[in-house]
Design a protein around this motif. Structure first.
Motif, short mmCIF file in Angstrom:
data_model
loop_
_atom_site.label_atom_id
_atom_site.label_comp_id
_atom_site.label_asym_id
_atom_site.label_seq_id
_atom_site.Cartn_x
_atom_site.Cartn_y
_atom_site.Cartn_z
N GLU A 94 52.14 24.42 -36.70
CA GLU A 94 51.25 23.28 -36.11
C GLU A 94 49.88 24.00 -36.08
OE1 GLU A 94 52.34 21.62 -32.15
OE2 GLU A 94 54.18 21.79 -32.93
N PRO A 95 48.98 23.75 -37.13
CA PRO A 95 47.73 24.38 -37.05
C PRO A 95 46.71 23.81 -35.96
CG PRO A 95 48.24 23.16 -39.23
CD PRO A 95 49.24 23.02 -38.13
N PHE A 96 46.71 22.38 -35.46
CA PHE A 96 45.81 22.20 -34.39
C PHE A 96 46.71 21.66 -33.16
CE2 PHE A 96 43.16 21.77 -38.12
CZ PHE A 96 42.08 21.84 -37.96
N VAL A 143 38.77 19.38 -47.78
CA VAL A 143 40.01 19.82 -48.31
C VAL A 143 39.96 20.05 -49.70
CG1 VAL A 143 40.97 17.69 -48.84
CG2 VAL A 143 42.59 19.23 -48.44
N SER A 144 39.16 19.56 -50.49
CA SER A 144 38.93 19.89 -51.97
C SER A 144 38.13 21.38 -52.06
CB SER A 144 38.20 18.74 -52.49
OG SER A 144 38.52 17.60 -52.71
N PRO A 148 44.82 15.68 -45.64
CA PRO A 148 44.07 16.93 -45.01
C PRO A 148 44.68 18.46 -45.57
CG PRO A 148 45.13 16.29 -43.29
CD PRO A 148 45.85 15.23 -44.38
N PHE A 149 45.61 18.44 -46.09
CA PHE A 149 46.38 19.66 -46.21
C PHE A 149 46.16 20.14 -47.88
CE2 PHE A 149 48.60 18.16 -42.60
CZ PHE A 149 49.17 19.33 -41.98
N SER A 150 45.91 21.53 -47.63
CA SER A 150 46.00 22.07 -49.20
C SER A 150 46.90 23.34 -48.92
CB SER A 150 44.58 22.63 -49.16
OG SER A 150 43.93 23.49 -48.22
N TYR A 151 47.54 23.55 -50.18
CA TYR A 151 48.66 24.65 -49.83
C TYR A 151 48.49 25.22 -51.44
CZ TYR A 151 50.67 20.80 -52.77
OH TYR A 151 50.96 19.81 -53.72
N ARG A 171 40.13 19.51 -40.79
CA ARG A 171 39.64 18.43 -39.92
C ARG A 171 38.22 18.74 -39.76
NH1 ARG A 171 43.85 17.46 -35.03
NH2 ARG A 171 45.76 17.45 -36.42
N ALA A 172 37.47 17.68 -39.01
CA ALA A 172 36.13 17.71 -38.94
C ALA A 172 35.54 19.06 -38.28
CB ALA A 172 35.61 16.71 -37.88
N ARG A 173 34.71 19.72 -39.34
CA ARG A 173 34.03 20.93 -38.81
C ARG A 173 34.91 22.24 -38.58
NH1 ARG A 173 29.09 21.17 -38.09
NH2 ARG A 173 29.35 22.98 -36.82
N GLU A 174 36.26 21.83 -39.10
CA GLU A 174 36.95 23.08 -38.80
C GLU A 174 38.25 23.00 -39.88
OE1 GLU A 174 39.48 25.57 -35.13
OE2 GLU A 174 37.72 24.02 -34.97
#
Length: 492
Positions: free
Chosen positions: A253-255, A176-177, A202-205, A222-225
């Motif tokens: 809803e991203p995932f 996320v960084s 887990p969010f960046s904006y 998230r993991a690998r995506e």
């Protein structure tokens, strides 16, 4: 002044998002939620209000729907709110007091409700990227796969023809960084001023603007995506787009689901199983280019350019099967036969060369991928010869685009006087700095070419008379003899 408008619009957009979410959104799937409230608040987006502030915020939102409110949707009866109310009151012919009467509130609610209905929001799961969001179908004209790896989906805005919403999916082990840095670099590359940015879980904006365009980014890693959304707005549209953009971002809803397997992307693209493909008829999925043509006989013969009809595994006319009869590379003419058009009334040709300065119309199907309907442009014969004095052609001033090739040039009475062949090359255009120059094969040469294949055309005796009706009504008659020519590449 522009800076103040941007400041007001930014705050209004921010404060309306959560309000829209609270009014319109229902339950969410446990595995994939809407944008977290913490992210909404961190981006300075509004939160739920009750009582008097909630009532005022509702009015502010309704004024935004009709494009009158440019302040912050903050639930406060501030100057921006009173100014917008006064504008609304003037618009309905009432005294501009800055305070709504019950009757005016009903009128405002009706008008804003009508615009909200026209936005036509529908919750859609876009399986290609595995995301779900509320899509404003009233603002969207189509969707397409995009991105360097074809894992993104762009929803095209009806107004601008560019992306209104971009759904971005990236495979990899970025944190996320890392994504916060990526968003910052994007802003720098696009010369945007960052108005808000940060990380939560887990969010960046980010919210960024260059004074003309504003971009809203929300990405979840998230993991690998990593998956995210971009809402891209003109600064001038923001006051009227605040409620719509609010709903888009708040219910994202991203995932929502797995998304397409990257290893299968190329195969699905080739088979036409991708976002946007549902708008394409089956025959269009193998089209690699298109041109235009005119129906020249009752036997279904079509006149077009050689460069339109050559190099194709298959030809269709308006989606119906057709085949090549013959071509002349020197004249750049070809004749095609379309069995489905047998018996239809053909176009008529002018008996003599059209004179310099005579008005003409060009009918055809330019840039069919984004403009599938028949196009008409007008101009004059600007030269009786073509490039470098070529006497097989005439020069016209009517604008022509890729896809016009092979289409008819008509006199003001609808008689064919030439066949569109080409426009001036970019290299020559840059050298001599000229615009709106196109070239068309003379009708006399086209008639000679058709006679080679035993096709006798109809001649109009009144080709250059004063038109009997307006161009608009005449075009409805002419269009019956103008067709689209599609060139297909068939996969093994």
């Amino acid at each position: 002044m522009a800076a103040k408008i941007r400041q007001f619009a930014s705050a209004a957009f921010v404060h309306s998002i959560l309000i829209s979410a609270l009014f319109f959104f229902g339950n969410i799937h446990e595995a994939s939620a809407d944008t977290p409230r913490n992210v909404i608040e961190a981006m300075d987006l509004p939160f739920e209000r009750g009582g008097r502030e909630g009532a005022i915020a509702k009015i502010q939102t309704q004024l935004s729907w009709i494009g009158l409110f440019q302040g912050s949707i903050n639930g406060k009866a501030d100057k921006s709110t009173h100014d917008a109310i006064r504008l609304f009151q003037r618009g309905i012919g009432d005294p501009a007091t800055g305070r709504l009467t019950p009757a005016q509130q009903k009128s405002l609610e009706k008008r804003s409700g009508s615009l909200r209905k026209r936005a036509n929001f529908r919750t859609q799961a876009i399986d290609w990227v595995g995301m779900q969001l509320d899509v404003p179908l009233g603002y969207i004209t189509g969707k397409t796969v995009s991105g360097s790896d074809n894992l993104a989906v762009s929803l095209i805005g009806r107004k601008s023809g560019s992306s209104l919403i971009w759904l971005d999916r990236r495979i990899g082990n970025a944190t996320v960084s890392d994504w916060q840095k990526i968003l910052t670099n994007w802003a720098i590359e696009k010369e945007l001023i960052i108005l808000a940015n940060g990380i939560f879980g887990p969010f960046s904006y980010q919210v960024a603007s260059n004074g003309n365009e504003r971009r809203y980014y929300i990405y979840e890693t998230r993991a690998r995506e990593t998956r995210g959304i971009q809402v891209i707005l003109s600064e001038y549209d923001i006051p009227a787009m605040i409620p719509a953009a609010s709903r888009i971002l708040s219910n994202f809803e991203p995932f929502h689901s797995q998304g397409v397997n990257p290893a299968h992307v190329e195969k699905l693209l080739a088979e036409g199983e991708h976002p946007g493909a549902e708008l394409e008829p089956n025959w269009y999925k193998t089209v690699i280019s298109n041109g235009s043509g005119s129906l020249v006989s009752r036997d279904g013969h079509i006149l077009t350019n050689q460069h339109v009809a050559f190099g194709c595994d298959k030809l269709t006319i308006n989606g119906a099967d057709a085949f090549l009869v013959g071509a002349d590379a020197g004249l750049d003419l070809a004749v095609i036969k379309a069995p489905r058009l047998v018996g239809r009334e053909p176009i008529k040709f002018a008996p003599s060369l059209i004179e310099l300065g005579e008005p003409i119309f060009v009918l055809g199907y330019p840039v069919h991928s984004i403009s599938p309907s028949l196009n008409a442009t007008s101009g004059v014969v600007s030269s009786a010869t073509g490039l470098f004095g070529d006497r097989t052609r005439v020069q016209i001033s009517a604008p022509v685009q890729p896809g016009n090739s092979g289409g008819p040039v008509l006199s003001r009475n609808g008689s064919q006087v030439a066949v569109v062949s080409s426009k001036i090359s970019l290299d020559l255009k840059n050298k001599v700095n000229i615009e709106n120059i196109g070239y068309a094969v003379r009708s006399s040469k086209a008639i000679e070419f058709l006679e080679t294949f035993g096709i006798a055309v109809q001649i109009a005796i009144d080709a250059f008379d004063e038109p009997r009706s307006s161009a608009a009504s005449s075009a409805m008659e002419w269009r019956r003899a103008v067709v689209r020519v599609e060139c297909h590449e068939l996969k093994d």
